[in-house]
Scaffold this motif. Structure first.
Motif, PDB file in Angstrom:
ATOM      1  N   GLY A 132     -11.274   9.504   1.970  1.00  0.00           N
ATOM      2  CA  GLY A 132     -10.816   8.674   0.863  1.00  0.00           C
ATOM      3  C   GLY A 132      -9.604   9.173   0.101  1.00  0.00           C
ATOM      4  N   MET A 133      -8.937  10.209   0.600  1.00  0.00           N
ATOM      5  CA  MET A 133      -7.748  10.732  -0.086  1.00  0.00           C
ATOM      6  C   MET A 133      -6.567  10.761   0.883  1.00  0.00           C
ATOM      7  SD  MET A 133      -9.143  13.757  -2.549  1.00  0.00           S
ATOM      8  CE  MET A 133      -7.522  13.968  -3.240  1.00  0.00           C
ATOM      9  N   TYR A 134      -5.520  10.028   0.503  1.00  0.00           N
ATOM     10  CA  TYR A 134      -4.335   9.889   1.343  1.00  0.00           C
ATOM     11  C   TYR A 134      -3.079  10.179   0.541  1.00  0.00           C
ATOM     12  CZ  TYR A 134      -7.462   7.263   4.426  1.00  0.00           C
ATOM     13  OH  TYR A 134      -8.494   6.877   5.242  1.00  0.00           O
ATOM     14  N   ILE A 159       0.845  -1.198   0.000  1.00  0.00           N
ATOM     15  CA  ILE A 159       0.000   0.000   0.000  1.00  0.00           C
ATOM     16  C   ILE A 159       0.880   1.248   0.000  1.00  0.00           C
ATOM     17  CG2 ILE A 159      -1.607   1.375   1.402  1.00  0.00           C
ATOM     18  CD1 ILE A 159      -2.897  -1.347   2.227  1.00  0.00           C
ATOM     19  N   LEU A 160       1.889   1.272   0.864  1.00  0.00           N
ATOM     20  CA  LEU A 160       2.790   2.426   0.918  1.00  0.00           C
ATOM     21  C   LEU A 160       3.534   2.612  -0.398  1.00  0.00           C
ATOM     22  CD1 LEU A 160       4.207   2.011   4.525  1.00  0.00           C
ATOM     23  CD2 LEU A 160       2.645   3.800   3.719  1.00  0.00           C
ATOM     24  N   GLU A 161       4.010   1.515  -0.967  1.00  0.00           N
ATOM     25  CA  GLU A 161       4.703   1.597  -2.261  1.00  0.00           C
ATOM     26  C   GLU A 161       3.768   2.188  -3.317  1.00  0.00           C
ATOM     27  OE1 GLU A 161       7.769   1.151  -3.218  1.00  0.00           O
ATOM     28  OE2 GLU A 161       8.671   0.033  -1.585  1.00  0.00           O
ATOM     29  N   ALA A 162       2.531   1.731  -3.350  1.00  0.00           N
ATOM     30  CA  ALA A 162       1.562   2.227  -4.326  1.00  0.00           C
ATOM     31  C   ALA A 162       1.272   3.709  -4.096  1.00  0.00           C
ATOM     32  CB  ALA A 162       0.275   1.417  -4.263  1.00  0.00           C
ATOM     33  N   MET A 163       1.231   4.119  -2.841  1.00  0.00           N
ATOM     34  CA  MET A 163       0.932   5.518  -2.519  1.00  0.00           C
ATOM     35  C   MET A 163       2.036   6.470  -2.961  1.00  0.00           C
ATOM     36  SD  MET A 163      -1.982   6.148  -1.239  1.00  0.00           S
ATOM     37  CE  MET A 163      -3.370   5.410  -0.446  1.00  0.00           C
ATOM     38  N   ARG A 164       3.187   5.941  -3.307  1.00  0.00           N
ATOM     39  CA  ARG A 164       4.269   6.778  -3.840  1.00  0.00           C
ATOM     40  C   ARG A 164       3.905   7.324  -5.218  1.00  0.00           C
ATOM     41  NH1 ARG A 164       9.889   3.559  -2.612  1.00  0.00           N
ATOM     42  NH2 ARG A 164      10.491   4.863  -0.847  1.00  0.00           N
ATOM     43  N   PRO A 205      -8.217   4.287  -1.283  1.00  0.00           N
ATOM     44  CA  PRO A 205      -8.413   2.841  -1.151  1.00  0.00           C
ATOM     45  C   PRO A 205      -8.934   2.200  -2.438  1.00  0.00           C
ATOM     46  CG  PRO A 205      -9.122   3.940   0.842  1.00  0.00           C
ATOM     47  CD  PRO A 205      -8.823   5.017  -0.166  1.00  0.00           C
ATOM     48  N   THR A 206      -9.715   2.927  -3.212  1.00  0.00           N
ATOM     49  CA  THR A 206     -10.209   2.398  -4.485  1.00  0.00           C
ATOM     50  C   THR A 206      -9.051   2.108  -5.424  1.00  0.00           C
ATOM     51  OG1 THR A 206     -12.256   3.652  -4.238  1.00  0.00           O
ATOM     52  CG2 THR A 206     -11.719   2.869  -6.453  1.00  0.00           C
ATOM     53  N   GLU A 263      -5.184  -1.671  -8.026  1.00  0.00           N
ATOM     54  CA  GLU A 263      -3.817  -2.165  -8.178  1.00  0.00           C
ATOM     55  C   GLU A 263      -3.711  -3.657  -7.823  1.00  0.00           C
ATOM     56  OE1 GLU A 263      -0.867  -0.461  -9.131  1.00  0.00           O
ATOM     57  OE2 GLU A 263      -2.298   1.033  -9.826  1.00  0.00           O
ATOM     58  N   GLY A 264      -4.805  -4.219  -7.269  1.00  0.00           N
ATOM     59  CA  GLY A 264      -4.821  -5.640  -6.920  1.00  0.00           C
ATOM     60  C   GLY A 264      -4.129  -5.971  -5.613  1.00  0.00           C
ATOM     61  N   ILE A 265      -3.910  -4.982  -4.767  1.00  0.00           N
ATOM     62  CA  ILE A 265      -3.225  -5.211  -3.499  1.00  0.00           C
ATOM     63  C   ILE A 265      -4.170  -5.836  -2.483  1.00  0.00           C
ATOM     64  CG2 ILE A 265      -2.054  -4.076  -1.565  1.00  0.00           C
ATOM     65  CD1 ILE A 265      -1.052  -2.007  -3.711  1.00  0.00           C
ATOM     66  N   CYS A 266      -5.325  -5.244  -2.320  1.00  0.00           N
ATOM     67  CA  CYS A 266      -6.371  -5.789  -1.450  1.00  0.00           C
ATOM     68  C   CYS A 266      -7.678  -5.085  -1.804  1.00  0.00           C
ATOM     69  CB  CYS A 266      -6.029  -5.653   0.032  1.00  0.00           C
ATOM     70  SG  CYS A 266      -5.738  -3.969   0.625  1.00  0.00           S
ATOM     71  N   ARG A 267      -8.779  -5.636  -1.337  1.00  0.00           N
ATOM     72  CA  ARG A 267     -10.089  -5.072  -1.652  1.00  0.00           C
ATOM     73  C   ARG A 267     -10.262  -3.697  -1.017  1.00  0.00           C
ATOM     74  NH1 ARG A 267     -14.317  -8.761  -3.500  1.00  0.00           N
ATOM     75  NH2 ARG A 267     -15.563  -7.067  -2.706  1.00  0.00           N
ATOM     76  N   GLY A 268     -11.078  -2.864  -1.654  1.00  0.00           N
ATOM     77  CA  GLY A 268     -11.283  -1.481  -1.233  1.00  0.00           C
ATOM     78  C   GLY A 268     -11.620  -1.270   0.228  1.00  0.00           C
ATOM     79  N   PRO A 269     -12.615  -1.992   0.784  1.00  0.00           N
ATOM     80  CA  PRO A 269     -12.951  -1.771   2.191  1.00  0.00           C
ATOM     81  C   PRO A 269     -11.779  -2.099   3.128  1.00  0.00           C
ATOM     82  CG  PRO A 269     -14.752  -2.877   1.082  1.00  0.00           C
ATOM     83  CD  PRO A 269     -13.590  -2.859   0.121  1.00  0.00           C
ATOM     84  N   TYR A 270     -11.040  -3.162   2.806  1.00  0.00           N
ATOM     85  CA  TYR A 270      -9.890  -3.508   3.636  1.00  0.00           C
ATOM     86  C   TYR A 270      -8.772  -2.480   3.438  1.00  0.00           C
ATOM     87  CZ  TYR A 270      -6.510  -6.177   6.256  1.00  0.00           C
ATOM     88  OH  TYR A 270      -5.590  -6.565   7.197  1.00  0.00           O
ATOM     89  N   ALA A 271      -8.596  -2.006   2.214  1.00  0.00           N
ATOM     90  CA  ALA A 271      -7.596  -0.969   1.943  1.00  0.00           C
ATOM     91  C   ALA A 271      -7.918   0.295   2.744  1.00  0.00           C
ATOM     92  CB  ALA A 271      -7.541  -0.663   0.451  1.00  0.00           C
ATOM     93  N   ALA A 272      -9.196   0.641   2.835  1.00  0.00           N
ATOM     94  CA  ALA A 272      -9.599   1.814   3.621  1.00  0.00           C
ATOM     95  C   ALA A 272      -9.216   1.626   5.086  1.00  0.00           C
ATOM     96  CB  ALA A 272     -11.101   2.055   3.478  1.00  0.00           C
TER      97      ALA A 272
END
Length: 92
Positions: free
Chosen positions: A61-63, A16-21, A28-29, A34-43
């Motif tokens: 929803g914005m990080y 998640i951190l890598e993707a947020m770069r 989370p959407t 990106e296929g890391i994990c489902r949206g609710p769990y990502a949130a």
């Protein structure tokens, strides 16, 4: 993350951190897309990462990854050292 992980961390957190770069990933959407994990769990994980100072929440929803998150990915901070108490004292 290596072998030194904190109890609160999840295997998806580093991805998640890598993707947020990326400028294209900030919610989370996007983590779900990106296929890391489902949206609710990502949130849920984004909220946890924010609590520990690795992400910053700008609005619902914005990080974005923080300097602390960048330092963690660079291996400058160990996961076991990241407590929510530290974040509170860092922000004072």
């Amino acid at each position: 993350m290596g072998d030194d992980t904190a109890e609160w961390m999840d295997p998806a957190d580093e991805a998640i951190l890598e993707a947020m770069r990326s400028d294209d990933v900030f919610s989370p959407t996007h983590i779900d897309e990106e296929g890391i994990c489902r949206g609710p769990y990502a949130a849920h994980r984004c909220r946890q990462l924010t609590e520990h100072g690795l992400l910053k929440k700008y609005t619902t929803g914005m990080y974005a990854i923080t300097e602390r998150g960048e330092r963690f990915l660079a291996g400058e901070l160990e996961a076991s050292d990241l407590t929510s108490d530290e974040v509170a004292s860092d922000e004072e």
